[in-house]
Structures are given as structure tokens and as C-alpha cells.
Design a protein around this motif. Structure first.
Motif, PDB file in Angstrom:
ATOM      1  N   SER A  40      -7.986  -5.564   4.625  1.00 49.29           N
ATOM      2  CA  SER A  40      -7.160  -5.939   5.678  1.00 49.29           C
ATOM      3  C   SER A  40      -7.947  -6.860   6.402  1.00 49.29           C
ATOM      4  O   SER A  40      -9.134  -6.811   6.674  1.00 49.29           O
ATOM      5  CB  SER A  40      -6.499  -4.607   6.616  1.00 49.29           C
ATOM      6  OG  SER A  40      -7.524  -3.976   7.080  1.00 49.29           O
ATOM      7  N   PHE A  41      -7.222  -7.527   7.350  1.00 48.91           N
ATOM      8  CA  PHE A  41      -7.740  -8.799   8.255  1.00 48.91           C
ATOM      9  C   PHE A  41      -6.916  -8.588   9.504  1.00 48.91           C
ATOM     10  O   PHE A  41      -5.670  -8.506   9.426  1.00 48.91           O
ATOM     11  CB  PHE A  41      -7.805  -9.982   7.851  1.00 48.91           C
ATOM     12  CG  PHE A  41      -8.640 -10.348   6.705  1.00 48.91           C
ATOM     13  CD1 PHE A  41      -9.990 -10.943   6.718  1.00 48.91           C
ATOM     14  CD2 PHE A  41      -8.157  -9.980   5.232  1.00 48.91           C
ATOM     15  CE1 PHE A  41     -10.774 -11.008   5.480  1.00 48.91           C
ATOM     16  CE2 PHE A  41      -9.062 -10.210   4.035  1.00 48.91           C
ATOM     17  CZ  PHE A  41     -10.249 -10.801   4.309  1.00 48.91           C
ATOM     18  N   LYS A  42      -7.618  -8.583  10.855  1.00 42.89           N
ATOM     19  CA  LYS A  42      -7.038  -8.854  11.818  1.00 42.89           C
ATOM     20  C   LYS A  42      -6.392 -10.370  12.175  1.00 42.89           C
ATOM     21  O   LYS A  42      -5.647 -10.440  13.037  1.00 42.89           O
ATOM     22  CB  LYS A  42      -7.992  -8.403  13.231  1.00 42.89           C
ATOM     23  CG  LYS A  42      -8.021  -7.012  13.064  1.00 42.89           C
ATOM     24  CD  LYS A  42      -9.100  -6.389  14.335  1.00 42.89           C
ATOM     25  CE  LYS A  42      -9.423  -4.811  14.169  1.00 42.89           C
ATOM     26  NZ  LYS A  42     -10.377  -4.615  15.271  1.00 42.89           N
ATOM     27  N   SER A  43      -7.146 -11.400  11.526  1.00 37.88           N
ATOM     28  CA  SER A  43      -6.786 -12.816  11.739  1.00 37.88           C
ATOM     29  C   SER A  43      -6.437 -13.198  10.467  1.00 37.88           C
ATOM     30  O   SER A  43      -6.972 -13.148   9.546  1.00 37.88           O
ATOM     31  CB  SER A  43      -8.106 -13.461  12.440  1.00 37.88           C
ATOM     32  OG  SER A  43      -7.913 -14.897  11.955  1.00 37.88           O
ATOM     33  N   SER A  77      -0.382 -11.193   1.760  1.00 39.31           N
ATOM     34  CA  SER A  77       0.796 -11.077   2.447  1.00 39.31           C
ATOM     35  C   SER A  77       0.661 -10.335   4.105  1.00 39.31           C
ATOM     36  O   SER A  77      -0.595  -9.724   4.087  1.00 39.31           O
ATOM     37  CB  SER A  77       1.754 -10.334   1.632  1.00 39.31           C
ATOM     38  OG  SER A  77       2.992 -10.149   2.387  1.00 39.31           O
ATOM     39  N   ALA A  78       1.521 -10.330   5.132  1.00 41.18           N
ATOM     40  CA  ALA A  78       1.388  -9.663   6.116  1.00 41.18           C
ATOM     41  C   ALA A  78       2.289  -8.440   6.165  1.00 41.18           C
ATOM     42  O   ALA A  78       3.601  -8.572   5.561  1.00 41.18           O
ATOM     43  CB  ALA A  78       1.651 -10.534   7.243  1.00 41.18           C
ATOM     44  N   GLY A  79       2.047  -7.461   6.951  1.00 42.55           N
ATOM     45  CA  GLY A  79       3.338  -6.423   7.193  1.00 42.55           C
ATOM     46  C   GLY A  79       2.692  -5.366   7.915  1.00 42.55           C
ATOM     47  O   GLY A  79       1.431  -5.457   8.494  1.00 42.55           O
ATOM     48  N   VAL A  80       3.432  -4.116   8.123  1.00 42.14           N
ATOM     49  CA  VAL A  80       3.057  -3.091   8.879  1.00 42.14           C
ATOM     50  C   VAL A  80       2.364  -2.059   8.212  1.00 42.14           C
ATOM     51  O   VAL A  80       2.722  -1.767   6.785  1.00 42.14           O
ATOM     52  CB  VAL A  80       4.245  -2.517   9.949  1.00 42.14           C
ATOM     53  CG1 VAL A  80       4.634  -3.764  10.846  1.00 42.14           C
ATOM     54  CG2 VAL A  80       5.541  -2.113   9.123  1.00 42.14           C
ATOM     55  N   PRO A  81       1.637  -1.183   8.840  1.00 48.45           N
ATOM     56  CA  PRO A  81       1.062  -0.052   8.052  1.00 48.45           C
ATOM     57  C   PRO A  81       1.939   0.908   7.174  1.00 48.45           C
ATOM     58  O   PRO A  81       1.933   1.549   6.149  1.00 48.45           O
ATOM     59  CB  PRO A  81      -0.067   0.479   8.722  1.00 48.45           C
ATOM     60  CG  PRO A  81      -0.257  -0.347   9.961  1.00 48.45           C
ATOM     61  CD  PRO A  81       0.950  -1.216   9.926  1.00 48.45           C
ATOM     62  N   VAL A  82       3.003   1.207   8.049  1.00 49.64           N
ATOM     63  CA  VAL A  82       3.954   2.316   7.761  1.00 49.64           C
ATOM     64  C   VAL A  82       5.318   1.847   7.710  1.00 49.64           C
ATOM     65  O   VAL A  82       5.856   0.841   8.691  1.00 49.64           O
ATOM     66  CB  VAL A  82       3.919   3.216   8.891  1.00 49.64           C
ATOM     67  CG1 VAL A  82       5.030   4.444   8.519  1.00 49.64           C
ATOM     68  CG2 VAL A  82       2.426   3.859   9.029  1.00 49.64           C
ATOM     69  N   SER A  83       5.708   1.973   6.532  1.00 46.39           N
ATOM     70  CA  SER A  83       7.385   1.509   6.248  1.00 46.39           C
ATOM     71  C   SER A  83       7.978   2.769   5.584  1.00 46.39           C
ATOM     72  O   SER A  83       7.472   3.867   5.538  1.00 46.39           O
ATOM     73  CB  SER A  83       7.188   0.374   5.270  1.00 46.39           C
ATOM     74  OG  SER A  83       6.735   0.748   3.900  1.00 46.39           O
ATOM     75  N   GLU A  90       2.356   0.021   1.673  1.00 49.05           N
ATOM     76  CA  GLU A  90       2.868   0.193   0.522  1.00 49.05           C
ATOM     77  C   GLU A  90       3.646  -1.235   0.335  1.00 49.05           C
ATOM     78  O   GLU A  90       3.464  -1.704  -0.818  1.00 49.05           O
ATOM     79  CB  GLU A  90       3.694   1.381   0.468  1.00 49.05           C
ATOM     80  CG  GLU A  90       3.892   1.792  -0.956  1.00 49.05           C
ATOM     81  CD  GLU A  90       2.606   2.168  -1.691  1.00 49.05           C
ATOM     82  OE1 GLU A  90       2.419   1.755  -3.007  1.00 49.05           O
ATOM     83  OE2 GLU A  90       1.800   2.373  -1.231  1.00 49.05           O
ATOM     84  N   GLU A  91       4.477  -1.515   1.067  1.00 46.83           N
ATOM     85  CA  GLU A  91       5.480  -2.539   0.932  1.00 46.83           C
ATOM     86  C   GLU A  91       4.808  -3.983   0.788  1.00 46.83           C
ATOM     87  O   GLU A  91       4.979  -4.737  -0.336  1.00 46.83           O
ATOM     88  CB  GLU A  91       6.277  -2.880   1.896  1.00 46.83           C
ATOM     89  CG  GLU A  91       7.409  -1.811   1.879  1.00 46.83           C
ATOM     90  CD  GLU A  91       8.585  -2.597   3.007  1.00 46.83           C
ATOM     91  OE1 GLU A  91       8.474  -3.213   3.759  1.00 46.83           O
ATOM     92  OE2 GLU A  91       9.925  -1.689   2.709  1.00 46.83           O
ATOM     93  N   VAL A  92       3.674  -4.233   1.705  1.00 46.90           N
ATOM     94  CA  VAL A  92       2.614  -5.309   1.365  1.00 46.90           C
ATOM     95  C   VAL A  92       1.960  -5.016   0.148  1.00 46.90           C
ATOM     96  O   VAL A  92       1.653  -6.120  -0.565  1.00 46.90           O
ATOM     97  CB  VAL A  92       1.785  -5.262   2.586  1.00 46.90           C
ATOM     98  CG1 VAL A  92       0.738  -6.584   2.635  1.00 46.90           C
ATOM     99  CG2 VAL A  92       2.286  -5.563   4.078  1.00 46.90           C
ATOM    100  N   SER A 111       5.297 -16.481   2.828  1.00 45.03           N
ATOM    101  CA  SER A 111       5.889 -17.473   3.608  1.00 45.03           C
ATOM    102  C   SER A 111       5.321 -16.993   5.221  1.00 45.03           C
ATOM    103  O   SER A 111       5.162 -17.844   6.128  1.00 45.03           O
ATOM    104  CB  SER A 111       7.206 -17.610   3.655  1.00 45.03           C
ATOM    105  OG  SER A 111       7.907 -16.275   3.913  1.00 45.03           O
ATOM    106  N   GLU A 112       5.311 -15.669   5.435  1.00 45.10           N
ATOM    107  CA  GLU A 112       4.979 -15.039   6.710  1.00 45.10           C
ATOM    108  C   GLU A 112       3.399 -15.296   7.002  1.00 45.10           C
ATOM    109  O   GLU A 112       3.210 -15.777   8.031  1.00 45.10           O
ATOM    110  CB  GLU A 112       5.026 -13.696   6.648  1.00 45.10           C
ATOM    111  CG  GLU A 112       5.042 -13.217   8.365  1.00 45.10           C
ATOM    112  CD  GLU A 112       5.152 -11.528   8.154  1.00 45.10           C
ATOM    113  OE1 GLU A 112       5.071 -11.102   9.476  1.00 45.10           O
ATOM    114  OE2 GLU A 112       5.627 -11.042   7.241  1.00 45.10           O
TER     115      GLU A 112
END
Length: 228
Positions: A40-43, A77-83, A90-92, A111-112
Motif C-alpha cells: 500500500s502507498f499513501k501517494s 488500484s485504489a480503494g478502502v481497507p474495509v468493504s 479485499e475488493e482492491v 481508471s481511478e
């Protein structure tokens, strides 16, 4: 490599090179094994720059005569930790894994990620020669395609007519969409999907050749061996 006892040397060089790049671009390892990293990356910019650095360094840690066998696949890809899926990101992770497995380019981004990268870098253009960007419609189709194929891949009576009608496309539409996304025709896509699943079963010694051929949806062990 294995016979020359050099595989461990390669993996050591590979992991050392990747770790150095991750440290430089502030990447945090979520988990890893001998062949995969989840980072994971913050940027977003750091993620893209790190990916290109890892890709550039990869050719220096494999022998020159092994060029055709070199393969590194990276998805962003980008996304949130919890889904609503189990597990962190998991989705990412699912989307990125499928991008790596089925889209024929060494580096593939969503695309995001492209949008975030451009906003961070004053609309800097992503180099299409180095990085494949999926459109939102391609991401949706990839998810739809693999969700469906994972349910039917080992059915021996499955054919392309079922494929197109079950997904809601004409044969020509399905052909164009799969070719554009994966570089393979629907028939070849299904065949290679089955072969990769069979390879995993062979590796785990889940049966003999004939048993695995039938379990993989092939009607004939001889045809399975020929394809393999």
C-alpha cells in the motif's frame, strides 16, 4: 535455474531489489511470499514511480539469455481497507490480481489510479507504452467475466454460445470485448483458464493426468496433453 541451484540466488536478488524500491517510495508491505507482493502507498504518484522502478530493475536481476522467460506483472488500484468483502482491501486485491492474471501488459492500472495520478501531477500524461490503463467499463467487464468463468470453467459441455448468452452479449460483442481486454479469443481464453487451473492441480498432485484433464473440463486426456 533449479538444477544449477540458482533459484535462491535469483529470489534473493529480486526481493532485495523490490524492498529497496519500496523503501525509497515509502511503500508499506501488507503481505508477501516468494512470488507476490501486496503493498500500500499513501501517494498514488509514489506507487506509480515505484512500479516503474521495479519494472526497470527487473531485467538486471535475471540472466541475459533468459529474456523470453522473464515475466513480472504489476497491477495498481485504489480503494478502502474495509468493504463488504472479507479481509482488508479485499475488493482492491481481487481486482488487482485479475488485472495481473488476465490483462496482457506488464503494468496495469485502474481508471481511478490514473485520475488520481493526473490530479497529483497537474494532468501529467501516463505513458501508454509503459502502462496499460483500464477504462471503468473494462474493469466492470473483467469482474463480470471472471466471476462467471470461475463458476463454469470445468463444465465439459460449456461452449461460446453459452458464454455470450449467459453474459448478455452477442457472439461478436463478446469476441471484441475479450480480445480487447485479454488479447485472446473466447475459446482460447477458456482453454488457457482451464490449463492454468490444471497446472495448479498438477503442482499439488491432486490426481493423475487423466483425472485432472476431466476435472478441468477436457473431454479427452489426449487433447488436454496436446493443449498443455
Amino acid at each position: 535455474r533449479l538444477e544449477a541451484n540458482q533459484f535462491s540466488i535469483f529470489t534473493q536478488k529480486f526481493h532485495k531489489s523490490v524492498s529497496k524500491s519500496l523503501n525509497h517510495f515509502n511503500g508499506s508491505i501488507v503481505k508477501k511470499d516468494n512470488t507476490n507482493y501486496l503493498v500500500s502507498f499513501k501517494s498514488v504518484s509514489n506507487a506509480v514511480f515505484c512500479v516503474l522502478k521495479i519494472q526497470a530493475n527487473f531485467k538486471y536481476i535475471t540472466p541475459k539469455f533468459d529474456v523470453k522467460n522473464r515475466k513480472i506483472k504489476i497491477g495498481l488500484s485504489a480503494g478502502v481497507p474495509v468493504s463488504d468483502k472479507e479481509g482488508l482491501f479485499e475488493e482492491v486485491v481481487l481486482l488487482v490480481t485479475r488485472m495481473c492474471d488476465f490483462v496482457p501488459k506488464q503494468v496495469v492500472i485502474s481508471s481511478e489510479v490514473k485520475s488520481l495520478y493526473e490530479s497529483e501531477n497537474r494532468n501529467a500524461i501516463i505513458d501508454k507504452e509503459l502502462i496499460r490503463t483500464l477504462k471503468p467499463s473494462e474493469e466492470r467487464f473483467l469482474t463480470q467475466l471472471i466471476d462467471y468463468v470461475e463458476k463454469i470453467w470445468n463444465k465439459p459441455n460449456f461452449n461460446v454460445t453459452n458464454f455470450s448468452s449467459d453474459l448478455g452479449y452477442s457472439k461478436s460483442q463478446l469476441y471484441r470485448k475479450i480480445i480487447t481486454l485479454t488479447g485472446k479469443s473466447p475459446n482460447n481464453f477458456i482453454k488457457e483458464f482451464r490449463l492454468h487451473r490444471a497446472l495448479k492441480m498438477l503442482f499439488k498432485q491432486n490426481g493423475d493426468i487423466s483425472e485432472i484433464a476431466y476435472e478441468s473440463g477436457f473431454n479427452s486426456p489426449a487433447y488436454f496433453s496436446k493443449c498443455f
